[in-house]
Design a protein around this motif. Sequence first.
Motif, PDB file in Angstrom:
ATOM      1  N   ARG A  49      -4.810  14.730  -3.573  1.00 57.32           N
ATOM      2  CA  ARG A  49      -3.423  14.298  -3.761  1.00 57.32           C
ATOM      3  C   ARG A  49      -2.783  15.038  -4.938  1.00 57.32           C
ATOM      4  N   TYR A  52      -0.858  18.387  -4.533  1.00 57.94           N
ATOM      5  CA  TYR A  52       0.563  18.374  -4.175  1.00 57.94           C
ATOM      6  C   TYR A  52       1.412  18.412  -5.436  1.00 57.94           C
ATOM      7  N   VAL A  56       4.149  21.209  -6.771  1.00 54.56           N
ATOM      8  CA  VAL A  56       5.551  20.882  -7.048  1.00 54.56           C
ATOM      9  C   VAL A  56       5.911  21.322  -8.473  1.00 54.56           C
TER      10      VAL A  56
ATOM     11  N   THR B 281       2.866  14.163   3.367  1.00 53.83           N
ATOM     12  CA  THR B 281       3.169  14.022   1.932  1.00 53.83           C
ATOM     13  C   THR B 281       4.198  15.061   1.497  1.00 53.83           C
ATOM     14  N   SER B 282       4.042  16.306   2.015  1.00 54.37           N
ATOM     15  CA  SER B 282       4.967  17.361   1.590  1.00 54.37           C
ATOM     16  C   SER B 282       6.395  17.062   2.054  1.00 54.37           C
ATOM     17  N   ILE B 285       7.737  14.597  -0.363  1.00 55.94           N
ATOM     18  CA  ILE B 285       8.076  15.287  -1.609  1.00 55.94           C
ATOM     19  C   ILE B 285       9.409  16.017  -1.440  1.00 55.94           C
ATOM     20  N   VAL B 368       2.573  10.049  -2.468  1.00 56.07           N
ATOM     21  CA  VAL B 368       1.177  10.055  -2.013  1.00 56.07           C
ATOM     22  C   VAL B 368       0.644   8.662  -1.670  1.00 56.07           C
TER      23      VAL B 368
END
Lengths: 333, 378
Positions: A49, A52, A56, B281-282, B285, B368
């Motif tokens: 997790r 990610y 970003v 998840t992306s 985001i 997440v």
Amino acid sequence: MILHPSIIALYLSSFISLALLLYSCSFAAVILRKWDIGSGSELQLSLERRTYLISVILSYLFFFQLLSLFLFIYTADNLHNLFSGAMCAAGTLNVNQYGYPVLVLKIVNFILAGTWLIINRIDIVAHDYPLIKKKYSLLLFITPFMAAETALQTSYFTGLNADVITSCCGSLFSSDATSITSEIASFPSLQAKTVFYISMVLTFGSGIFLYYKNRGGFLFSILSLLSFVISVSALISFISLYYYELPTHHCPFCILQSEYGYAGYYLYLTLLCGVVTGAGAGIAGSFSSIGSLAQRIPVIQKRLILVCLSSYGLFVLIVTLKMIFSDFILEGY
Amino acid sequence: MNSRLEVQRNILDFTLSSLLRRKAKNSILILVFTLVVFMLASIIFFTNAVKREAVAVLKNSPDMVVQRLSAGRHDLIPSEYIGTIKEMKGVVSVKGRHWGYYFEPAASANFTLVVPEDGGEDGKIVTGKGVSRTMRAGEGDILPLKSYKGEWVVLAIKGVLKSDSELVSSDLIEISEKDFRKLFGISQDSFTDIAVTVKNPKETLTIAKKIKESFPDTRPILRSEVLRTYDSLFNWRSGLLLLIAAGAVFAFIIFAFDRASGLSAEERREIGILKAIGWETSDVIAFKFWEGSVISLSSFMAGIILAYFHVFFAYAPLFEPVLKGWAVLYPEFRLVPFIDPFQIATLFFLTVLPYTAATIIPSWRSAVVDPDRIMRSQ
């Protein structure tokens, strides 16, 4: 120390970027030691997790880094009247010994962050994170550079005291003095032009070869890096002269000013875009042996080559048109 | 490529509708953010406009002013200095100047008295707008001033200076040389300072050095030095105000961080459902990215537009006294609207960047979350 709003802005951006990067590094260290894609443990899930988050953060960092590079030059340019003898950013950067190292580090960090994002992009298209360790090692490698940039930038700005007599861009980039920049400036223009066009032709040749034959990725990377350096030198040596229409003014910063239609911004942007994608294309090629990436790499690589060649192509086109349609004739001198 | 753009467009569409669904909550955030941007932008726009004004005014000032110092303080300069300076090579003209300040108890204000280059007409004066405003005296009226001996010197106003030069001329009184000497008791052979014009600007520094060598008790002040000092002064003032405002920015960042991390049950459920129906998840985001961009960019632009009106149409009533400095006869002047990309970039760094940094981690945390866990906790 000068309390200028944009200096405060640059401080803020550097410290925030560094803080975010250090935060990411703490996870990078754990990932390098504990990452095991086969495991279903709590730690592994949480690390997956985290990746990610780190992508970003780095994407934002990359964006801020690009903006801060230009804000830095713009600030230096804006402050020049505080220093007697400084006529543009070149003079301001020369006020103390930290100015130019900060600029160089900002460019290097931009390229490094861009490369990281390209590797990250390749990594997430595969299902098994094949590049995770390489990616996070690179992150740990970038961090000291960012820290150095923040430290040097702080030293540079705190060491700025209005009124210090500095050499202006006229003397710094004039052909009389002996330094690397003046050596570039005094390079005969015809030879400089030949070197510039040859480097571009070679880059294009190897790019097209790589695009169709899928070989020579490393060579292409090296050539695109070389072309970047040669193009920046060419900017100092002869391209800027066509913008200023003045055979003695070799300043690479004045073309960023509004008098020259902010031409410097799109010239530097095309070069930066070219070098990041060019280096990325070569690096991407080196991963083609990894099983889960074998199918994807050629597609990504081709895209990167296209972006790189079109950026460099645009640069060459703008510069060549400028040289052809300018009233200024350099070789007459 | 197109399909990817399409995905982002759909996510943006969804973000906008999701923001509109929680109008009240988001509008508070946008309002506070707009206020923060407005405050910082006003400071930056105002100082830059005043700086430009100062540069425009100083363009016509002499290349160099030579003052005499006595015991470290500005003193009258003897007229024989003029001859020596005139003989220096490269000097075009040397003029002795008369000027001074006069405190008017009735208005409790300081006037600047100046002898014009043509020497002026005895018994007559020309006043600035600010002077006639405070003294309620216009063309044809008389203005008595008290001399150093306590006697009254009666002067007739023959004209009022036009307002377009009010920044420099508001508190100005143009007086004849004879009246000036009578008022302040200054002898015939001394001046307040000397204005020097130099042919080649590159020689200004050399001539300043020569003057300093010939007359060690003088202080040559170059125009570029004056400009530099103004620049530093306004940089310093705006920087200081920005640092004070940093408290407000910091409070806003904490507010934004808190807002982003404390998701309501409804928002959590929304994300849970999105993930359950197949959002990755992306994607979440990206949804959060668009949400942040919409909020920060709309507040940023609204703040800038408001600041533009505040500074260039209302003349910055909120910050004016601090930024301009303080004087009873302060001129009323119109600032020329001026914004460059540099100011916008600086503002972007001061506001959007910390907001983005503060919301990265909370938005990732919400992206997440496990849909299963959210659904169960309902």
